[in-house]
Design a protein around this motif. Structure first.
Motif: not given
Length: 283
Positions: A218-231
């Protein structure tokens, strides 16, 4: 598929700021600054480097740890092993970023593989790196991939199941798998591949999110989703790579602020509901 639009992603993202994890890591000196700033933007507290006794004390007391194996540019092999060993023995979740595995440096590749002994909670990298780490053909060109992220899924899924970890493949679409579940995370911006340390910083952020959510997948998914949004948001308002890098950190901090505000509002609403119920019962 997981994106920032998912309410549960935003709720879990807010947990980083709410819990303020201390994240310790070893990374290369080129990526250290961006990695630290990404963690700070998300609400975590970073410490980076192999200073005296840090490698055998900080991993035991940290909330989470990450190791970018290009840290060997300035740290020795035993320092990296000490961090991985200490984290494993202390039960501290740690993330492995196997930079440039499969690019032709056999001794380096063997060392990186030796760190798997210490059971990383997650491993993130590009497709070429992760295929090579999983035992496939080495196709990396330095630190760059020659394979699309989708092409790595089959190889890394079995690898993740075999060693009991989460594997995150970065690319135009990120793929995250634990061997049983596989989730796609779309989005981002091509300039993530043109800013030094952008991928490395994602490893640090993944470590923070794993602690905050209490779950590696779950943590890995959340980090990647937030990073993609910020980018994506950073890309929409900038033109060049330099301004993009600064905007990426800005947008992560704004996501964190929004998450904190939403979390505070939710707690306030819950408190008010409890008061109303108590008042009704008293009446």
């Amino acid at each position: 598929m997981a994106t920032w639009k998912d309410a549960d992603v935003r709720e879990d993202w807010a947990k980083i700021g709410a819990r303020g994890p201390f994240v310790y890591g070893l990374t290369n000196y080129i990526a250290a600054n961006l990695s630290a700033n990404v963690l700070l933007a998300a609400g975590a507290g970073p410490a980076i480097g192999a200073a005296s006794d840090w490698t055998t004390t900080f991993p035991a007391g940290a909330s989470a740890v990450w190791i970018n194996t290009a840290a060997l540019m300035s740290s020795d092999e035993e320092s990296l092993r000490a961090v991985a060993r200490t984290a494993h023995q202390a039960g501290t979740p740690w993330v492995l970023d196997p930079v440039a595995v499969g690019a032709g440096a056999a001794g380096y590749d063997d060392f990186v593989r030796s760190l798997l002994e210490f059971r990383p909670a997650a491993i993130r990298g590009n497709a070429s790196e992760l295929i090579a780490l999983a035992g496939g053909a080495a196709t990396g060109k330095g630190v760059e991939t020659t394979v699309d992220s989708a092409e790595a899924v089959a190889a890394v899924s079995g690898f993740a199941a075999r060693i009991g970890t989460v594997v995150a493949v970065s690319g135009p679409v990120d793929y995250l798998t634990d061997g049983t579940r596989t989730v796609e995370v779309p989005g981002g911006d091509v300039r993530l591949t043109r800013v030094t340390g952008a991928g490395c910083a994602l490893g640090a952020l993944t470590a923070a999110a794993i602690f905050a959510t209490g779950d590696a997948f779950r943590g890995a998914v959340v980090a990647h989703a937030a990073y993609a949004e910020a980018a994506e948001r950073a890309g929409a308002r900038t033109r060049g790579t330099g301004s993009f890098a600064v905007a990426l950190v800005d947008e992560l901090s704004l996501l964190a602020e929004a998450g904190t505000a939403a979390s505070t509002a939710a707690r306030s609403a819950t408190s008010n509901e409890a008061k109303d119920e108590a008042g009704n019962e008293a009446a």
